[in-house]
Every structure is written in structure tokens, then in C-alpha cells.
Enzyme design. Structure first.
Site, PDB file in Angstrom:
ATOM      1  N   HIS A  70       1.069  -1.433  -0.293  1.00  0.00           N
ATOM      2  CA  HIS A  70      -0.305   0.163  -0.209  1.00  0.00           C
ATOM      3  C   HIS A  70       0.740   1.523  -0.491  1.00  0.00           C
ATOM      4  O   HIS A  70       2.476   1.106   0.170  1.00  0.00           O
ATOM      5  CB  HIS A  70      -0.969   0.167   0.880  1.00  0.00           C
ATOM      6  CG  HIS A  70      -0.164   0.369   2.295  1.00  0.00           C
ATOM      7  ND1 HIS A  70       0.405  -1.595   3.210  1.00  0.00           N
ATOM      8  CD2 HIS A  70       0.174   1.355   3.120  1.00  0.00           C
ATOM      9  CE1 HIS A  70       0.978  -0.358   4.027  1.00  0.00           C
ATOM     10  NE2 HIS A  70       0.394   0.733   4.155  1.00  0.00           N
ATOM     11  N   ALA A  71       0.200   2.599   0.076  1.00  0.00           N
ATOM     12  CA  ALA A  71       0.903   3.740   0.164  1.00  0.00           C
ATOM     13  C   ALA A  71      -0.042   4.401   1.214  1.00  0.00           C
ATOM     14  O   ALA A  71      -1.244   4.360   0.990  1.00  0.00           O
ATOM     15  CB  ALA A  71       1.252   4.328  -1.480  1.00  0.00           C
TER      16      ALA A  71
END
Length: 130
Positions: free
Chosen positions: A48-49
Site C-alpha cells: 500500500h501507499a
């Protein structure tokens, strides 16, 4: 890429080493601390970011790789020293893999958990970066 490897002061003593994190090391006041451990062989974490959150990762024990992508380039950093941390600024995709047996990953975050701050799909991340 908006990442930094930061050396944490190490106080050496014959009884064992000591490292201290204080506010002058991180560019943010932390709001959450969590850690990953007992990661099974071959498992991956992250994926994820964050839109706004920053994180500081430390391998307290063992080692693991952090694969980072800013939408244009990819870089892999191996964390394996308890006196060195990786500062990941916002807008960077991260995947953690290659965990050694007994490894512990400490994460110090600039914000409390907020699902709205996560981008969990890589293609969506690439659109976000454009």
C-alpha cells in the site's frame, strides 16, 4: 524518491547496546507505533501507499526487505540493523518481504490509523501519482 535511511544513535556498553529515538530524529510527532513479528516464510506485508502519513521502519531483530516505488522508479532497501531506520514519506508504495526468522519490524507513524489515507491497489496508486 522521498525516503531516507537514518542512523539512530547507538550507545555501546559491555552490558549491551542502547539506541534512543527522540523527537529530533523524525520530522514528525508520532501518533502510532506498531510492530510486525512472526511473519511466516514467504509472506509479504505492506502492499500500500499513504496519501498523507509518513512512517519510520526499523528492523529491531533480524532482517527484511522494503520494496519502494514512487510511480517512476523502484528501489529495494534491506533493513537489518536496530540502529538504522527507513523514513518513508507520503505517496510512496511499499511492500515488505524476505523476512528472516525471528525478525521484528517496528513502525512509527505520523498519524493514527485512517483507512481513507491508504491506497491499497497499485494501479490506483499509479493514477494517484499522475
Amino acid at each position: 524518491m522521498k525516503i531516507e535511511l537514518i542512523t539512530i544513535r547507538k550507545i555501546q556498553d559491555q552490558r549491551g547496546n542502547l539506541s534512543v529515538l527522540e523527537n529530533d530524529i523524525l520530522p514528525f510527532d508520532f501518533k502510532r507505533i506498531y510492530y510486525l513479528y512472526d511473519v511466516p516464510a514467504g509472506a509479504e506485508r505492506g502492499g500500500h501507499a499513504h496519501i498523507a502519513q509518513q512512517e519510520f521502519l526499523i528492523a529491531l531483530s533480524g532482517s527484511f526487505d522494503v520494496v519502494l516505488n514512487n510511480g517512476e522508479e523502484q528501489k529495494t532497501i534491506c533493513l537489518n540493523k536496530p540502529y538504522e531506520g527507513l523514513l518513508i514519506h507520503e505517496g510512496i508504495w511499499r511492500e515488505l518481504n524476505n523476512f528472516s526468522s525471528g525478525s521484528v519490524c517496528l513502525v512509527i507513524a505520523s498519524a493514527v490509523f485512517d483507512e481513507e489515507d491508504y491506497i491499497r491497489d497499485f494501479n490506483e496508486f499509479l493514477r494517484f501519482k499522475k
